[in-house]
Design an enzyme around this catalytic site. Structure first.
Site, mmCIF file in Angstrom:
data_model
loop_
_atom_site.group_PDB
_atom_site.id
_atom_site.type_symbol
_atom_site.label_atom_id
_atom_site.label_comp_id
_atom_site.label_asym_id
_atom_site.label_seq_id
_atom_site.Cartn_x
_atom_site.Cartn_y
_atom_site.Cartn_z
ATOM 1 N N LYS A 170 0.870 -1.180 0.000
ATOM 2 C CA LYS A 170 0.000 0.000 0.000
ATOM 3 C C LYS A 170 0.904 1.226 0.000
ATOM 4 O O LYS A 170 1.455 1.614 1.022
ATOM 5 C CB LYS A 170 -0.895 0.058 1.245
ATOM 6 C CG LYS A 170 -1.947 1.170 1.081
ATOM 7 C CD LYS A 170 -2.425 1.764 2.375
ATOM 8 C CE LYS A 170 -1.650 2.965 2.834
ATOM 9 N NZ LYS A 170 -1.667 4.130 1.942
ATOM 10 N N GLY A 201 -4.806 3.309 -1.444
ATOM 11 C CA GLY A 201 -5.830 3.663 -0.463
ATOM 12 C C GLY A 201 -5.261 4.465 0.676
ATOM 13 O O GLY A 201 -4.085 4.834 0.688
ATOM 14 N N GLY A 203 -4.747 5.274 4.979
ATOM 15 C CA GLY A 203 -4.265 4.514 6.135
ATOM 16 C C GLY A 203 -5.391 3.900 6.946
ATOM 17 O O GLY A 203 -5.296 2.749 7.377
ATOM 18 N N VAL A 206 -7.208 0.877 4.111
ATOM 19 C CA VAL A 206 -6.315 -0.168 3.586
ATOM 20 C C VAL A 206 -5.177 -0.459 4.568
ATOM 21 O O VAL A 206 -4.857 -1.620 4.849
ATOM 22 C CB VAL A 206 -5.771 0.241 2.194
ATOM 23 C CG1 VAL A 206 -4.791 -0.795 1.676
ATOM 24 C CG2 VAL A 206 -6.922 0.403 1.221
ATOM 25 N N GLY A 207 -4.587 0.606 5.122
ATOM 26 C CA GLY A 207 -3.486 0.403 6.072
ATOM 27 C C GLY A 207 -3.945 -0.394 7.286
ATOM 28 O O GLY A 207 -3.275 -1.349 7.721
ATOM 29 N N GLU A 245 9.669 1.775 10.664
ATOM 30 C CA GLU A 245 10.670 2.815 10.344
ATOM 31 C C GLU A 245 9.948 4.145 10.495
ATOM 32 O O GLU A 245 9.122 4.496 9.650
ATOM 33 C CB GLU A 245 11.149 2.650 8.899
ATOM 34 C CG GLU A 245 11.929 1.388 8.629
ATOM 35 C CD GLU A 245 13.350 1.457 9.130
ATOM 36 O OE1 GLU A 245 13.833 2.563 9.429
ATOM 37 O OE2 GLU A 245 13.976 0.395 9.244
ATOM 38 N N CYS A 279 13.512 11.716 6.774
ATOM 39 C CA CYS A 279 13.407 11.211 8.150
ATOM 40 C C CYS A 279 14.731 11.353 8.897
ATOM 41 O O CYS A 279 14.753 11.552 10.102
ATOM 42 C CB CYS A 279 12.931 9.775 8.141
ATOM 43 S SG CYS A 279 13.929 8.724 7.073
ATOM 44 N N GLU A 378 9.106 16.547 15.242
ATOM 45 C CA GLU A 378 9.568 16.408 13.867
ATOM 46 C C GLU A 378 8.739 17.359 13.005
ATOM 47 O O GLU A 378 7.517 17.260 12.968
ATOM 48 C CB GLU A 378 9.369 14.966 13.391
ATOM 49 C CG GLU A 378 9.918 14.737 12.008
ATOM 50 C CD GLU A 378 9.624 13.340 11.476
ATOM 51 O OE1 GLU A 378 8.477 12.899 11.550
ATOM 52 O OE2 GLU A 378 10.565 12.700 10.968
HETATM 53 P P1 NAD Z 1 2.176 8.769 7.477
HETATM 54 O O1 NAD Z 1 2.419 8.004 8.711
HETATM 55 O O2 NAD Z 1 1.089 9.760 7.448
HETATM 56 O O3 NAD Z 1 1.859 7.761 6.263
HETATM 57 C C1 NAD Z 1 2.735 6.696 5.902
HETATM 58 C C2 NAD Z 1 1.932 5.586 5.274
HETATM 59 O O4 NAD Z 1 1.087 5.021 6.281
HETATM 60 C C3 NAD Z 1 0.991 6.035 4.160
HETATM 61 O O5 NAD Z 1 0.922 5.008 3.202
HETATM 62 C C4 NAD Z 1 -0.336 6.194 4.877
HETATM 63 O O6 NAD Z 1 -1.452 6.064 4.034
HETATM 64 C C5 NAD Z 1 -0.267 5.069 5.891
HETATM 65 N N1 NAD Z 1 -1.030 5.277 7.117
HETATM 66 C C6 NAD Z 1 -1.385 6.445 7.702
HETATM 67 N N2 NAD Z 1 -2.084 6.203 8.828
HETATM 68 C C7 NAD Z 1 -2.144 4.855 8.957
HETATM 69 C C8 NAD Z 1 -2.740 3.993 9.915
HETATM 70 N N3 NAD Z 1 -3.390 4.487 10.967
HETATM 71 N N4 NAD Z 1 -2.619 2.669 9.753
HETATM 72 C C9 NAD Z 1 -1.942 2.171 8.695
HETATM 73 N N5 NAD Z 1 -1.383 2.916 7.736
HETATM 74 C C10 NAD Z 1 -1.471 4.260 7.881
HETATM 75 O O7 NAD Z 1 3.566 9.382 7.077
HETATM 76 P P2 NAD Z 1 3.927 10.280 5.825
HETATM 77 O O8 NAD Z 1 3.413 11.651 6.081
HETATM 78 O O9 NAD Z 1 3.532 9.588 4.558
HETATM 79 O O10 NAD Z 1 5.526 10.258 5.887
HETATM 80 C C11 NAD Z 1 6.252 11.085 6.712
HETATM 81 C C12 NAD Z 1 6.717 10.347 7.949
HETATM 82 O O11 NAD Z 1 7.443 9.188 7.582
HETATM 83 C C13 NAD Z 1 7.681 11.163 8.784
HETATM 84 O O12 NAD Z 1 7.365 11.032 10.147
HETATM 85 C C14 NAD Z 1 9.029 10.529 8.492
HETATM 86 O O13 NAD Z 1 9.998 10.712 9.484
HETATM 87 C C15 NAD Z 1 8.664 9.115 8.326
HETATM 88 N N6 NAD Z 1 9.676 8.403 7.567
HETATM 89 C C16 NAD Z 1 10.465 7.478 8.194
HETATM 90 C C17 NAD Z 1 11.465 6.826 7.490
HETATM 91 C C18 NAD Z 1 12.347 5.803 8.136
HETATM 92 O O14 NAD Z 1 12.921 5.006 7.424
HETATM 93 N N7 NAD Z 1 12.480 5.780 9.450
HETATM 94 C C19 NAD Z 1 11.658 7.110 6.142
HETATM 95 C C20 NAD Z 1 10.860 8.066 5.548
HETATM 96 C C21 NAD Z 1 9.853 8.698 6.267
#
Ligand code: NAD
Length: 489
Positions: A170, A201, A203, A206-207, A245, A279, A378
């Protein structure tokens, strides 16, 4: 205008169960760039069933068969490289040069590394009479963010394929164009039906369905700490492996014998790259308190290097990904001012001439204290906080005073001291005398504390997709040579 309205299930492009769609906005223009279908729980069930059916045969393929597939993926990826760059730039605003040199290029490196690891990996090891076997963990749910969309998908897809797992991906709803191209590449490379499936989709639908699914053995999640916690909570009742991550607030200690000119510029570059949406960005720069004014002068001198501009032009950074992110960054910049940090460059509002698009002024605060919101949260935008420290012990204390532990950076002249300070920081990756852009794709990557669980990349990232089995009495002759299970073998 792109229209991606089908999901990749069991080796075919299938119509979704529901009728919800999502407009993908180009962050550089604020115009609708495309439309995708949004998955429902039933779509996840279809994808997981396909992955489950494919697992028995795919998990038993030979090393050579999987190497051949990875080789084909590399070949097809190369033919779609320009499409990939354009898609990434359009969906999340990366300047084209960054899409070409980093965003779309690194996945080829990741595929090559997965092949190298697979070529040499020891899946079996005899210890006395016991055989330790490592086998694919099973069906994997892969959830990825938008900031380095293909790199972060490939960090999961390449080792999952290499180890013999099957998967449901996803991607982020904010970066579905590059995900579509990735799925087309895998299709063209003839990944067997069901091995790779993709459902677009949000979070919450689908998540969440992937996280709680009883037929998924492992969730590999990259994203915010908030969503990562939610994934773990939903996964708990089925006791699946959860790999997280998550976010970061990485310290960058500049020791008093560092080359300040170089270290400050490199630190700024690490924060501003990808419009601060990295990140591992070194967002807390720690400098000797007595040299705060000197550091501020360097920031002024190099500031022009980081001016934002249109992704199609040769600019260092483009816009941030969406309006929500833009608004949050503005609020946090406002907090920094309100809480008394010194604004050195940038500030709220759009940069002159870039009123259309989600552009943020590269912003640097000096005299930040570690209890301020901009030092703790962050921001995920081009905002650097500079903090003063009294002595090295104080610097290490401030560096570790965070709920995150993804990355850290140490710059200094005396290498022994740089190594010692680096060794005392509680973070998964500590970069010594180099910048956030100096990435080692073979080194384990992941976080301490609330930055995550587990590691990706290289051999350790490959092992994340393996389960371990002990076959006791595998070698009876060896057993007879060992009178007791002393545990010393
Ligand atoms: P996000 O958590 O909003 O979304 C990430 C993914 O998770 C998306 O596909 C989203 O649709 C899904 N998602 C959102 N809520 C969910 C839930 N409740 N259950 C399951 N899936 C869900 O993050 P973002 O805004 O897309 O990305 C930015 C964040 O990602 C920052 O905090 C960044 O630090 C982190 N990040 C971490 C790494 C790492 O390797 N540690 C790498 C890149 C980004």
């Amino acid at each position: 205008m792109r229209e991606y309205l089908n999901f990749y299930l069991n080796g075919k492009w299938e119509e979704p169960t529901g009728s919800r769609t999502w407009d993908v906005i180009n962050p550089a223009t604020e115009a609708v760039a495309g439309r995708i279908a949004m998955g429902e729980i039933e779509d996840v069930n279809r994808a997981v069933a396909a992955a489950r059916r494919a697992f028995p045969s795919w998990s038993r393929t030979t090393r050579e068969e999987r190497l051949a597939l990875l080789g084909r993926i590399i070949e097809v990826y190369q033919t779609r490289f320009n499409d990939m760059c354009a898609a990434i730039s359009e969906e999340m605003g990366a300047p084209l040069w960054a899409a070409e040199k980093v965003q779309a290029a690194a996945p080829l490196g990741q595929l090559n590394i997965a092949m190298e690891v697979l070529k040499n990996y020891k899946f079996e090891e005899l210890r006395g009479s016991t055989m330790i076997q490592r086998e694919p963990i099973g069906v994997c749910g892969l959830i990825s963010p938008w900031n380095f969309p293909v790199i972060l998908m490939m960090a999961k897809v390449a080792p999952a394929i290499a180890t013999g797992c099957t998967m449901v991906l996803k991607p982020s709803e904010y970066s579905p164009f590059s995900a579509q191209i990735l799925a087309e590449i895998l299709d063209k490379a003839e990944v067997p039906p069901g091995v790779f499936n993709m459902v677009n989709g949000d979070g919450v639908t689908v998540g969440a369905a992937l996280s709680s699914h009883p037929d998924i053995d492992m969730i590999s999640f990259t994203g915010s700490t908030r969503a990562g916690v939610d994934v773990a909570v939903k996964a708990a009742s089925t006791v699946k492996r959860v790999h997280q991550e998550l976010g970061g607030k990485s310290p960058n200690i500049i020791l008093d014998d560092a080359d300040f000119e170089k270290a400050v510029a490199a630190g700024m570059q690490g924060v501003m790259f990808n419009s601060g949406q990295t990140c591992l960005a070194p967002t807390r720069m720690l400098v000797p308190q007595s040299r705060m004014a000197e550091v501020t002068n360097i920031v002024w001198r190099v500031a022009a290097n980081f001016n934002p501009g249109k992704p199609t032009e040769n600019t260092f950074m483009g816009p941030v990904v969406n309006e929500r992110q833009w608004t949050r960054i503005q609020e946090l910049i406002g907090k920094g001012i309100e809480e008394g940090a010194t604004l050195v460059i940038g500030g709220t509002g759009k940069p002159a001439g870039l009123e259309q698009g989600y552009y943020v002024k590269p912003t640097v605060f000096a005299n930040v204290t570690n209890d301020m919101t901009i030092a703790r949260e962050e921001i995920f935008g081009p905002v650097l906080a500079i903090l003063g420290y009294d002595n090295v012990e104080d610097a290490i204390r401030i560096a570790n005073d965070t709920s995150y532990g993804l990355s850290a950076y140490v710059q200094g002249g005396n290498m022994d001291r740089v190594r010692e300070v680096g060794g005392r920081i509680r973070a998964g990756q500590v970069t010594l005398n180099a910048s956030a852009l100096d990435i080692d794709l073979t080194a384990p990557f992941g976080g301490y504390k609330q930055s995550g669980n587990g590691r990706e990349w290289g051999e350790i990232g490959f092992e994340a997709f393996l389960e371990m089995k002990a076959l006791i009495g595998y070698e009876p002759a060896a057993a007879s040579l060992q009178p007791s299970r002393s545990g010393n073998d």
